[in-house]
Design a protein around this motif. Structure first.
Motif: not given
Length: 904
Positions: A378, A382-383, A385-386
């Motif tokens: 996760h 997340d990284y 996607r950011s």
């Protein structure tokens, strides 16, 4: 006047020396050196000059001349003794002791050496005592170093050396610590002068080594921010010294942790782990600090690799890894996702991203359950996607670069990221970008994804045509090389199987030729040429490619040159290419019954290429040796770099084992540094890798003089790897070679036999004396024969209720002559040393007399001699035995032998 020879000059020098005119003797020897070109004679002249320098009290020159003599012959006791005298006068006592120890081990009976060693030992003791009396000395050193007016550089150098040496011994370290040393060392660090900073860091290593409370105090005084700032400086040596200090501090704090977990007061536990986490937190911050130097960043990653994950699965506590993932995973990904050359990117070396991948991989492997792994995924997703969602192109590039970094580290995390919406499409569309930097990032991501199973089918469908387009039409070599590697990866799916090439015949050869051309092209940057080696790592599955590669000397040398360069990410590709060329991968033999079935069902059967037959492989090995493969491998092993992973070490060990297959090649392998490189390979890495390296060490030890192959202390380091070959899970051949090599070492010196005993080899050697296989049984008996020169082993033969003696007597009567030689040789030695053993021989077996008579009647003079020695020792041991022997036919046999003129 006729020419004087070197011989005459040497004689003149000797006469002058005897007469006490040392300066004139020195002049004569020096003149003789000018006329002499034979190595051994030059060595004697250097040794003589050393004696003159000693008398003239010029100790530095005495040491230099003695060292030249020792270089020529490491067993030259006179030169070693003279060098030890010079070193003692120069104040380098530890080195003087090690020279004297070598003298004593070469000539144990020499009284002068023993006395000198004893005297030196007590003078070292005195030195430590005087050092601990003189608090003032420590203060003086700091005064000299911290005084801005002090201009005498020599004086400063001496003070620096003294401090570092003092800190290495416990009383000295404690002295510095008590004399407010930590505060003064902090001042030295703050001078920002490289030499003073190095001195401070190296002294601090002494203070912190294995001492938790001092480490805690040092950390409190210096503070983690200052330590991490020193790690991040531009000066490479200072950064490396700071890295060593931090490593020592981590070890001391961790030691504390392990000791306390056994149930001491809880408050202390928290203390150590708090310090550890504080240091790690600053290391993680250093990763993303713009002002930190590139190698400082690399050193920080290397430290994290060494200290965060558990050393073995036996340790249950992985909380440090979990904490680092929680606090710092995104910071590590910042390094891994950096696109070099973009404005505002962090300073990096060519190794930084690879090191980040290795660290991520180690952290992921340290996780214990699915929940922990899910959390890791996760955070990575997340990284990515950011950077990817709602960002400009630069952000999308960072996201793709992150995927590449993960695919080279924890593959599962990489695959998960590739499945995020839009990522794969971006990769494919950016492959066609007009901007080289963008295209590079995309093509590399495609390549890293190509051999990771989950996405490979998708990429084969979409990527091959794309990569072919790029390869054919791109203007830029840097891009074409990478596209080519992608094609190679997708094309080598058949592995070594000759009949399953996805490519049209001949295209592999074309691609390999192109790779070799790029590899040799000096105008292309090394980072790009590295990819040419990656290509060859895949293409050399094909035997035709191997053959062409070893014919191309320039390409081999270019590859070895890259292997020695700063860029360590090339190591794995070089090692893979060499494993392929030497066929040192594991060969899977198909089951014959299955083959019949496969033919019957018209299924595909793997075939071996005719050029992979042993003769071809042998010729390839020879060509690699001539091109300098050994020095390249030795250089690869030396690198203390995360890119030298366990699997990479295993590949290098496989290649070494292939290189020492033929006995006549072993000398050359050792001369170019192969022996030295194999020791670390045999002590850490994968089980297979360690075993292959140990087997290569055994082959070298069996056929060469071990003291030449492993000079000095190195020979003692070979023992543990050789003993590891005796474990039961090793193959018979490995057991046999291990025993033969240990036999060789056991025959050299008592110190080596002690080392073999200490590694618990004797019970294993005994076990193999009962082996069914006669060669293994023989090797074990010969090994035991040499080990029996040690007192501890002799005592085993005297032990009550053991069958050891019985076995030796019975083996002296076996048919195999070599086995009889080893066993009777052991008996001859044991009976000479221990009369008690003579008395036990008749008790161990009823056949003892027949066996001894058979030895004396043997056609081999050697066996007769051994038999005679045993009988002589028995007669001398006890009157009753003598009567028993003389009552038998023994007397007749002996009197016949005594008259034999041919065998004096």
């Amino acid at each position: 006047p006729s020419q004087v020879t070197a011989e005459q000059l040497r004689a003149r020098g000797n006469a002058l020396f005897q007469a006490g005119d040392h300066a004139a003797a020195l002049a004569a020897y020096t003149e003789a050196l000018g006329l002499c070109d034979s190595g051994p004679e030059r060595a004697v002249l250097h040794r003589n000059r050393a004696a003159c320098h000693l008398r003239l009290e010029d100790y530095a020159k005495a040491e230099a001349d003695a060292s030249k003599a020792i270089e020529a012959d490491g067993r030259d006791v006179k030169a070693l003794f003279r060098r030890s005298q010079a070193l003692e006068k120069l104040g380098r006592l530890d080195q003087a002791v090690s020279d004297l120890q070598r003298c004593v081990s070469l000539e144990p009976k020499n009284k002068a050496f023993q006395e000198a060693l004893h005297a030196l030992g007590s003078s070292m003791h005195e030195k430590m005592k005087t050092m601990s009396c003189t608090d003032s000395k420590v203060e003086q050193m700091f005064q000299i170093l911290l005084d801005p007016e002090e201009k005498d550089e020599d004086k400063k150098q001496k003070a620096v050396q003294n401090l570092i040496v003092l800190a290495r011994e416990e009383p000295g370290a404690e002295k510095i610590f008590q004399s407010d040393g930590v505060r003064l060392l902090t001042q030295l660090l703050d001078t920002a002068k490289a030499d003073l900073m190095l001195a401070a860091l190296r002294t601090l290593v002494g203070l912190c080594s294995g001492h938790r409370s001092r480490t805690t105090a040092v950390l409190a005084e210096l503070g983690a921010p200052r330590l991490s700032a020193v790690l991040g400086v531009e000066h490479e040596q200072v950064s490396l010294a700071a890295c060593n200090l931090l490593h020592v501090m981590f070890d001391s704090l961790k030691e504390g942790l392990q000791k306390e977990f056994r149930g001491k007061e809880d408050a202390v536990v928290l203390d150590s782990s708090k310090d550890l986490k504080l240091l790690i937190k600053h290391l993680l911050e250093l990763l993303v600090l713009e002002g930190a130097s590139a190698h400082g960043r690399d050193n920080a990653i290397n430290l994290l690799i060494k200290v965060v994950p558990r050393k073995s699965p036996k340790e249950t506590n992985n909380s440090l890894s979990l904490w680092v993932i929680d606090q710092g995973l995104k910071k590590i990904l910042e390094v891994g996702s950096t696109v070099c050359g973009t404005p505002g990117s962090l300073p990096m070396t060519e190794n930084s991203r690879m090191s980040a991948s290795v660290l991520l991989s180690k952290l992921y492997d340290d996780l214990k359950c699915d929940a922990e792994r899910e959390n890791f995924h996760h955070l990575c997703e997340d990284y990515v996607r950011s950077w990817f969602e709602g960002q400009e192109l630069a952000g999308k590039l960072r996201a793709i670069q992150t995927a590449s970094c993960l695919l080279q580290g924890p593959v599962e995390a990489g695959n998960r990221v590739l499945e995020l919406e839009g990522i794969m499409d971006s990769v494919l569309s950016l492959c066609a970008s007009v901007r080289e930097a963008h295209q590079l990032v995309a093509v590399e991501a495609l390549i890293h994804a190509a051999d990771k199973a989950k996405r490979a089918s998708f990429i084969t469908a979409n990527g091959v045509s794309l990569l072919k387009e790029i390869y054919k039409h791109s203007e830029r070599d840097s891009i074409r090389i990478r596209a080519l590697v992608g094609l190679c990866k997708l094309g080598s799916a058949g592995g070594t199987d000759f009949s399953m090439k996805q490519f049209a015949e001949g295209s592999t050869m074309k691609l390999a030729k192109q790779c070799r051309k790029w590899l040799c092209n000096e105008t292309i940057d090394a980072g790009t040429r590295r990819w040419a080696v990656e290509g060859l790592a895949y293409l050399t599955f094909d035997a035709d490619v191997k053959e062409e590669f070893v014919e191309d000397k320039a390409a081999m040398e270019a590859m070895f040159h890259l292997a020695k360069s700063e860029d360590r990410s090339v190591l794995y590709a070089v090692a893979s290419t060499l494993v392929n060329c030497t066929n040192s991968y594991d060969h899977e033999e198909p089951d014959p019954q299955m083959l019949e079935l496969a033919k019957y069902a018209k299924q595909h059967i793997p075939e071996q290429h005719p050029k992979d037959k042993p003769d071809f492989v042998r010729r390839r090995v020879r060509k690699l040796l001539t091109a300098g493969v050994v020095s390249a491998l030795a250089c690869m092993v030396k690198s203390e770099n995360p890119a030298l992973t366990s699997s990479c070490r295993e590949l290098i060990s496989r290649v070494f084992l292939a290189l020492v297959e033929e006995a006549e090649d072993r000398g050359g392998v050792v001369a170019q540094g192969g022996g030295k490189a194999l020791i670390p390979l045999s002590l850490e890495g994968t089980e297979v890798g360690q075993t292959k390296a140990a087997q290569a060490l055994a082959k070298i030890t069996i056929t060469s003089n071990p003291e030449m192959a492993f000079p000095g202390e190195r020979i003692y380091e070979v023992v543990r790897p050789l003993v590891s070959l005796l474990h039961l899970q090793r193959t018979g051949l490995e057991n046999f070679e291990g025993l033969m090599a240990l036999t060789n070492l056991a025959g050299i010196s008592e110190r080596l036999r002690q080392k073999i005993l200490k590694e618990k080899a004797v019970p294993m050697i005994e076990g193999y004396m009962f082996e069914e296989h006669e060669l293994i049984r023989l090797a074990a008996t010969e090994c035991m024969c040499n080990m029996a020169m040690s007192k501890e082993v002799q005592e085993l033969f005297l032990a009550e209720g053991s069958d050891r003696l019985k076995l030796m007597v019975l083996y002296s009567g076996e048919e195999d002559e070599k086995l009889r030689r080893a066993a009777s040789g052991t008996l001859a030695m044991l009976t000479a040393l221990h009369p008690a053993i003579c008395k036990r021989i008749p008790q161990v077996t009823v056949h003892w007399l027949e066996i001894l008579q058979a030895l004396l009647l043997s056609p081999s003079a050697e066996l007769q001699h051994r038999g005679a020695v045993v009988v002589m020792n028995m007669v001398a041991a006890e009157r009753e035995l003598a009567e028993q022997l003389m009552a038998s036919e023994m007397l007749e046999i002996l009197s016949v032998l005594a008259k034999d003129k041919d065998k004096p």
